[in-house]
Design an enzyme around this catalytic site. Structure first.
Site, PDB file in Angstrom:
ATOM      1  N   ASP A 217       0.830  -1.196   0.000  1.00  0.00           N
ATOM      2  CA  ASP A 217       0.000   0.000   0.000  1.00  0.00           C
ATOM      3  C   ASP A 217       0.875   1.260   0.000  1.00  0.00           C
ATOM      4  O   ASP A 217       1.856   1.339   0.738  1.00  0.00           O
ATOM      5  CB  ASP A 217      -0.847  -0.033   1.287  1.00  0.00           C
ATOM      6  N   GLU A 267      14.421 -15.405   0.839  1.00  0.00           N
ATOM      7  CA  GLU A 267      14.685 -16.442   1.862  1.00  0.00           C
ATOM      8  C   GLU A 267      13.752 -17.628   1.662  1.00  0.00           C
ATOM      9  O   GLU A 267      13.950 -18.690   2.253  1.00  0.00           O
ATOM     10  CB  GLU A 267      14.445 -15.873   3.279  1.00  0.00           C
TER      11      GLU A 267
HETATM   12  C1  GLC Z   1      -4.253   2.955  -0.650  1.00  0.00           C
HETATM   13  C2  GLC Z   1      -5.472   2.070  -0.492  1.00  0.00           C
HETATM   14  C3  GLC Z   1      -6.611   2.908  -0.021  1.00  0.00           C
HETATM   15  C4  GLC Z   1      -6.252   3.529   1.304  1.00  0.00           C
HETATM   16  C5  GLC Z   1      -4.946   4.299   1.221  1.00  0.00           C
HETATM   17  C6  GLC Z   1      -4.400   4.627   2.565  1.00  0.00           C
HETATM   18  O1  GLC Z   1      -4.394   3.868  -1.663  1.00  0.00           O
HETATM   19  O2  GLC Z   1      -5.733   1.414  -1.695  1.00  0.00           O
HETATM   20  O3  GLC Z   1      -7.792   2.178   0.090  1.00  0.00           O
HETATM   21  O4  GLC Z   1      -7.270   4.396   1.716  1.00  0.00           O
HETATM   22  O5  GLC Z   1      -3.952   3.561   0.573  1.00  0.00           O
HETATM   23  O6  GLC Z   1      -3.926   3.477   3.200  1.00  0.00           O
END
Ligand code: GLC
Length: 562
Positions: A217, A267
């Site tokens: 993310d 790993e």
């Molecule tokens: C990314 C995720 C989204 C979230 C953001 C903050 O873009 O896809 O859903 O709100 O990160 O974590």
């Protein structure tokens, strides 16, 4: 149509244990909205396990689970309290293990979401930071700054968070912390060694439990470099070039972090994989996808494009070129939990005005939501017809295809969720500007009837519209022309037809028709406009729209082989 196992078309490459991800079909599960086994209105891991036969019959090669970790749900689970546990509302670690076993038993790989840019404000580190003084090691795990004004009562800077509203929040002792997203999501300080080590522990924790890969993310946000003295204004920060030196985004040294992660991935046998969510200029994406780094990166270009032959072709060529540069494979996405579903984006009225400055379809989708999100504004049939054509094109392209739960049912966005039911912080933090992303996160319909269309024994945590009945799995399961059965056929055929990661464009004689051939002869033809189109000679394998006497009747994609 044909027997898909006919030996006349042999795959020229076979994915191995090490390369499975390069051209995999990956199905994104948003766990809280997929299937609810315990009847609390929130989807759970036992719900996923119960639907393994469905996933198998769909024919996907992997699933990616959005966060299922303990969370207050300030941002749908992207506010993580504990990276190495399961939210009790979604199950237990034992449930997780059982789910992985059930998926692996049918050959489906498992990808989990890692959220490293920020923790939640309930994470034990953040609680400790709040209880610790200014300058303490506990505060150093986050990005704390003194406020301005005589007692630090004013924010260190006027920065705006991605969900709208201020990006700095006061903690009451003259200090403020940075949150690029909601205030419940404090940004971590990745210059801190302890933060780095802890994430290596998390990667090993899930890898040891058999996870095959990770979706990272906000992968472009981790490395930050804030000047020591006064901070620049938001206008100044926003005007800085995004060339690897920006103080907040896509800094070159973020790749040092991923080089460490790569060593952890290696790993394991097979090596664990990763895909970066990195909203960076296209020419900087390859760095995230490098073999020394995460290995693959999302490409959202088609998701942002109009349903237009010229745009699609330019995007496809460009991204196949990038994949060659990085040595990775490219990725294709039309829908996910952050955007208006593609059947709906393609159902919106044509945009007027200057094409160059017009909003992307994605932005247009947000504007439709803001205007009330009425289904009456949509040409639902056209949207679905285009979405089916786009998906079939996507599934014929070299690279991985990331599919979002519900798109296989041809689901439209739920646009008219009452404000009192909304959950997304983007709605609460940006009143009148953004209604948020709840409309693509409504629990999916499994049956025609029932209190939550079969989502669970009781209700659903977001309201489902009456029109879900006709798009339910039950309604589509036995209908040979349903979108569900189109996806099933396409995903199955694709496994048989998969070929080297190249394509050759074919002359079509029309600007609104794209056709390409993979090295083994697998050919895909997409008609973007309304006029019927005579398909090239060959055996018809599958089509997203009716084909009569070798003629595709307007918008649609057909697959053929010589
Ligand atoms: C990314 C995720 C989204 C979230 C953001 C903050 O873009 O896809 O859903 O709100 O990160 O974590």
């Amino acid at each position: 149509m044909t027997d898909v196992l006919d030996p006349a078309v042999q795959p020229t490459t076979t994915a191995t244990d090490e390369t499975w991800w390069r051209q995999a079909s990956v199905y994104q599960i948003y766990p809280r909205s997929f299937a609810d086994a315990d009847g609390d209105g929130i989807g759970d891991l036992r719900g996923v396990t119960a639907k393994v036969p469905y996933l198998t019959s769909l024919g996907v090669e992997a699933v990616w689970l959005s966060p299922f970790y303990p969370s207050a749900l300030a941002d749908g689970g992207y506010d993580v309290d504990d990276y190495r546990d399961v939210d009790p509302r979604l199950g237990t670690l034992d449930d997780f293990d059982a789910m992985v076993t059930a998926l692996h038993d049918t050959g489906i790989r498992v990808i989990v979401d890692v959220v490293p840019n920020h923790t939640s404000d309930r994470h034990e580190w953040f609680r400790e930071a709040l209880a610790s003084p200014k300058g303490s090691p506990a505060r150093d795990r986050y990005v704390f700054r003194d406020g301005t004004g005589p007692s630090g009562q004013d924010a260190p800077a006027d920065w705006i968070s991605i969900f709208g509203g201020p990006a700095w929040t006061a903690v009451g002792d003259g200090q403020w912390y940075l949150h690029s997203f909601a205030k419940e999501q404090p940004d971590l300080n990745w210059a801190n060694r302890e933060v780095r080590d802890d994430f290596l522990t998390t990667l090993r924790f899930w890898s040891d439990r058999g996870v095959d890969g990770f979706r990272i993310d906000v992968a472009h946000g981790l490395a930050k470099d804030l000047p020591a003295g006064d901070l620049p204004t938001w206008a100044e920060v926003s005007a800085l070039p995004k060339d690897g030196t920006h103080p907040l985004w896509d800094r070159d040294e973020v790749h040092e972090i991923y080089a460490e992660w790569r060593r952890v991935f290696e790993e394991y046998t097979p090596a664990r994989t990763a895909v970066a969510e990195a909203w960076v200029p296209a020419d900087r994406r390859a760095r995230y996808a490098s073999a020394e780094g995460l290995g693959q990166a999302f490409n959202f270009d088609l998701l942002e494009a109009d349903f237009d032959a010229g745009s699609f072709r330019t995007i496809i060529e460009f991204n196949l070129g990038l994949a060659e540069q990085s040595g990775s494979s490219t990725t294709w996405v039309f829908s996910n939990h952050d955007v208006v579903r593609h059947a709906t984006r393609y159902a919106l009225p044509p945009r007027s005005g200057d094409a160059e400055h017009a909003p992307t379809t994605e932005k247009q989708g947000s504007a439709w939501l803001l205007a009330g999100g009425s289904q009456d504004d949509l040409d639902r049939d056209l949207g679905l017809r285009r979405a089916r054509a786009a998906t079939l094109l996507e599934l014929a392209l070299p690279g991985s295809a990331y599919l979002y739960q519900g798109e296989e049912l041809g689901l439209h966005e739920v646009g008219d969720i009452p404000d009192s039911d909304r959950q997304d912080p983007a709605y609460f933090r940006n009143p009148g500007v953004d209604v948020g992303r709840d409309g693509c996160r409504v629990p999916i319909p499994w049956t025609r009837e029932g209190s939550s269309f079969g989502f669970g024994p009781d209700g659903a945590h977001l309201p489902q519209p009456a029109w879900f009945a006709d798009s339910s799995v039950e309604a589509e399961d036995t209908d040979p022309d349903s979108t569900l059965n189109l996806y099933r056929a396409a995903l199955r055929l694709r496994r048989t037809l998969q070929s080297e990661e190249h394509l050759e464009w074919l002359e079509t004689g029309r600007d609104d028709v794209l056709a390409f051939r993979r090295p083994n002869g697998w050919t895909s033809v997409t008609v973007f406009g309304d006029e019927p189109y005579r398909l090239p000679r060959g055996e018809l394998l599958l089509a997203s729209a009716p084909v009569a006497d070798g003629v595709l009747t307007g918008v649609g994609t057909a697959w053929l082989r010589p």
